[in-house]
Design a protein around this motif. Structure first.
Motif, PDB file in Angstrom:
ATOM      1  N   GLU A 129      65.931  14.747 -44.279  1.00 48.68           N
ATOM      2  CA  GLU A 129      64.951  15.205 -45.247  1.00 48.68           C
ATOM      3  C   GLU A 129      65.541  16.404 -46.253  1.00 48.68           C
ATOM      4  N   ALA A 130      65.663  16.305 -47.590  1.00 47.18           N
ATOM      5  CA  ALA A 130      65.880  17.630 -48.358  1.00 47.18           C
ATOM      6  C   ALA A 130      67.253  18.055 -47.961  1.00 47.18           C
ATOM      7  N   PRO A 131      68.379  16.921 -47.964  1.00 46.41           N
ATOM      8  CA  PRO A 131      69.784  17.623 -47.625  1.00 46.41           C
ATOM      9  C   PRO A 131      70.083  18.482 -48.664  1.00 46.41           C
ATOM     10  N   GLN A 132      69.577  18.412 -50.028  1.00 48.73           N
ATOM     11  CA  GLN A 132      70.073  19.519 -50.880  1.00 48.73           C
ATOM     12  C   GLN A 132      69.885  20.904 -50.612  1.00 48.73           C
ATOM     13  N   THR A 133      69.060  21.052 -49.444  1.00 48.06           N
ATOM     14  CA  THR A 133      68.730  22.434 -48.956  1.00 48.06           C
ATOM     15  C   THR A 133      69.632  22.850 -47.919  1.00 48.06           C
ATOM     16  N   TRP A 134      70.540  21.975 -47.328  1.00 48.37           N
ATOM     17  CA  TRP A 134      71.305  22.276 -46.208  1.00 48.37           C
ATOM     18  C   TRP A 134      72.917  21.634 -46.315  1.00 48.37           C
ATOM     19  N   HIS A 135      73.063  20.687 -47.003  1.00 47.65           N
ATOM     20  CA  HIS A 135      74.292  19.928 -46.764  1.00 47.65           C
ATOM     21  C   HIS A 135      75.557  20.831 -47.854  1.00 47.65           C
ATOM     22  N   PHE A 136      75.197  21.319 -48.813  1.00 54.40           N
ATOM     23  CA  PHE A 136      76.141  21.766 -49.649  1.00 54.40           C
ATOM     24  C   PHE A 136      77.372  22.617 -49.205  1.00 54.40           C
ATOM     25  N   PRO A 137      77.166  23.383 -48.159  1.00 51.37           N
ATOM     26  CA  PRO A 137      78.008  24.250 -47.708  1.00 51.37           C
ATOM     27  C   PRO A 137      79.019  23.311 -46.943  1.00 51.37           C
ATOM     28  N   TYR A 138      78.795  22.214 -46.637  1.00 55.43           N
ATOM     29  CA  TYR A 138      79.864  21.387 -45.994  1.00 55.43           C
ATOM     30  C   TYR A 138      80.464  20.370 -47.043  1.00 55.43           C
ATOM     31  N   TYR A 139      80.257  20.425 -48.192  1.00 56.50           N
ATOM     32  CA  TYR A 139      80.689  19.620 -49.318  1.00 56.50           C
ATOM     33  C   TYR A 139      81.962  19.884 -49.516  1.00 56.50           C
ATOM     34  N   ASP A 140      82.914  19.114 -49.550  1.00 60.97           N
ATOM     35  CA  ASP A 140      84.400  19.378 -49.800  1.00 60.97           C
ATOM     36  C   ASP A 140      84.947  18.315 -50.326  1.00 60.97           C
ATOM     37  N   GLU A 141      86.453  18.197 -50.762  1.00 64.79           N
ATOM     38  CA  GLU A 141      86.741  16.946 -51.411  1.00 64.79           C
ATOM     39  C   GLU A 141      86.794  15.796 -50.750  1.00 64.79           C
ATOM     40  N   ASP A 142      87.029  15.930 -49.294  1.00 64.23           N
ATOM     41  CA  ASP A 142      86.714  14.949 -48.475  1.00 64.23           C
ATOM     42  C   ASP A 142      85.509  13.935 -48.669  1.00 64.23           C
ATOM     43  N   MET A 143      84.502  14.847 -48.649  1.00 59.56           N
ATOM     44  CA  MET A 143      83.314  14.187 -48.689  1.00 59.56           C
ATOM     45  C   MET A 143      82.908  13.897 -50.168  1.00 59.56           C
ATOM     46  N   GLY A 144      83.552  14.597 -51.075  1.00 62.51           N
ATOM     47  CA  GLY A 144      83.419  13.830 -52.496  1.00 62.51           C
ATOM     48  C   GLY A 144      83.987  12.530 -52.650  1.00 62.51           C
ATOM     49  N   ARG A 145      85.145  12.423 -51.961  1.00 63.50           N
ATOM     50  CA  ARG A 145      85.807  10.982 -52.050  1.00 63.50           C
ATOM     51  C   ARG A 145      85.078  10.013 -51.652  1.00 63.50           C
ATOM     52  N   SER A 146      84.430  10.334 -50.406  1.00 61.32           N
ATOM     53  CA  SER A 146      83.735   9.533 -49.346  1.00 61.32           C
ATOM     54  C   SER A 146      82.423   9.073 -50.074  1.00 61.32           C
ATOM     55  N   VAL A 147      81.847   9.666 -50.593  1.00 62.38           N
ATOM     56  CA  VAL A 147      80.602   9.402 -51.190  1.00 62.38           C
ATOM     57  C   VAL A 147      80.897   8.741 -52.616  1.00 62.38           C
ATOM     58  N   GLY A 148      81.896   9.147 -53.359  1.00 65.21           N
ATOM     59  CA  GLY A 148      82.430   8.349 -54.608  1.00 65.21           C
ATOM     60  C   GLY A 148      82.758   6.842 -54.189  1.00 65.21           C
ATOM     61  N   ALA A 149      83.500   6.622 -53.389  1.00 66.38           N
ATOM     62  CA  ALA A 149      83.822   5.415 -52.816  1.00 66.38           C
ATOM     63  C   ALA A 149      82.766   4.455 -52.481  1.00 66.38           C
ATOM     64  N   LEU A 150      82.051   5.072 -51.764  1.00 68.11           N
ATOM     65  CA  LEU A 150      80.602   4.426 -51.354  1.00 68.11           C
ATOM     66  C   LEU A 150      79.908   3.878 -52.681  1.00 68.11           C
ATOM     67  N   MET A 151      79.611   4.877 -53.528  1.00 67.71           N
ATOM     68  CA  MET A 151      79.044   4.628 -54.800  1.00 67.71           C
ATOM     69  C   MET A 151      79.605   3.628 -55.568  1.00 67.71           C
ATOM     70  N   ASP A 152      80.888   3.613 -55.593  1.00 66.11           N
ATOM     71  CA  ASP A 152      81.722   2.604 -56.577  1.00 66.11           C
ATOM     72  C   ASP A 152      81.545   1.459 -55.858  1.00 66.11           C
ATOM     73  N   ARG A 153      81.350   1.009 -54.569  1.00 66.89           N
ATOM     74  CA  ARG A 153      81.109  -0.166 -54.177  1.00 66.89           C
ATOM     75  C   ARG A 153      79.945  -1.008 -54.715  1.00 66.89           C
ATOM     76  N   GLY A 154      78.849  -0.296 -55.078  1.00 67.99           N
ATOM     77  CA  GLY A 154      77.592  -1.059 -55.231  1.00 67.99           C
ATOM     78  C   GLY A 154      77.706  -1.424 -56.913  1.00 67.99           C
ATOM     79  N   GLU A 155      77.255  -2.508 -57.265  1.00 71.18           N
ATOM     80  CA  GLU A 155      77.035  -2.870 -58.376  1.00 71.18           C
ATOM     81  C   GLU A 155      75.515  -2.810 -58.752  1.00 71.18           C
ATOM     82  N   ALA A 156      74.710  -2.480 -57.749  1.00 70.44           N
ATOM     83  CA  ALA A 156      73.486  -2.048 -58.046  1.00 70.44           C
ATOM     84  C   ALA A 156      72.922  -1.143 -56.935  1.00 70.44           C
ATOM     85  N   LEU A 157      71.625  -0.420 -57.071  1.00 68.62           N
ATOM     86  CA  LEU A 157      71.248   0.751 -56.241  1.00 68.62           C
ATOM     87  C   LEU A 157      69.795   0.153 -55.986  1.00 68.62           C
TER      88      LEU A 157
END
Length: 178
Positions: free
Chosen positions: A17-45
């Motif tokens: 719940e509410a990751p926007q309140t706790w996850h950003f201190p851990y966001y880095d380029e590696d996480m950005g690449r991982s999230v981006g790669a996962l989002m790029d795989r989907g043709e629908a959401l």
């Protein structure tokens, strides 16, 4: 057959719940690449109603020239599993009943991504409709909030297919049904 692939931010104590309140201190380029790669795989959401409402209140108002995620989320076909949402205003959104999710998997096309929507993820996992579960496990005990799993999920055997540790201590874990 299309795959349904879910990605969630989760704390060590299982809170999603509410990751926007706790996850950003851990966001880095590696996480950005991982999230981006996962989002790029989907043709629908595929989204649950709650996550849809959060996203629909934010992403249509973002500048796609400044934030590539805005363009992706605003343009991609979106399916919202809901019995209460009647008239979605966000472009390219269709409301479906839970009973139609299996039919969505059988339609031609690429994979169906998921972001958030923990209650829907639990149901899909329990019913054998979720193909991959990507968890970004943060080295943090949140201490309260909605957990990813509850007793109603039941026993679901999973197989770890990939694991990476980011410099921030976040674990990037991918599971499939065992």
């Amino acid at each position: 057959m299309r795959k349904i692939i879910a990605g969630l931010f989760v704390s060590l104590d299982g809170v999603v719940e509410a990751p926007q309140t706790w996850h950003f201190p851990y966001y880095d380029e590696d996480m950005g690449r991982s999230v981006g790669a996962l989002m790029d795989r989907g043709e629908a959401l595929l989204l649950g109603r709650g996550t849809y409402e959060e996203f629909a209140a934010h992403w249509p108002h973002q500048n796609p020239d400044e934030d590539p995620m805005a363009k992706l989320l605003n343009d991609i076909p979106k399916y919202v599993v809901s019995t209460t949402l009647a008239d979605p205003a966000w472009h390219n959104t269709t409301v479906v009943g839970y009973d139609k999710v299996a039919a969505l998997k059988r339609e031609p096309g690429g994979d169906i991504g998921m972001s958030g929507s923990p209650a829907l993820v639990r149901s899909l996992l329990r019913d054998g409709l979720l193909d991959e579960l990507h968890l970004l496990v943060h080295p943090l005990v949140v201490g309260g909030g909605q957990k990813l799993f509850d007793d109603a999920t039941g026993r679901v055997p999973l197989r770890l297919t990939s694991s990476t540790t980011f410099g921030t201590g976040v674990l990037d874990l991918t599971y499939e049904r065992a």
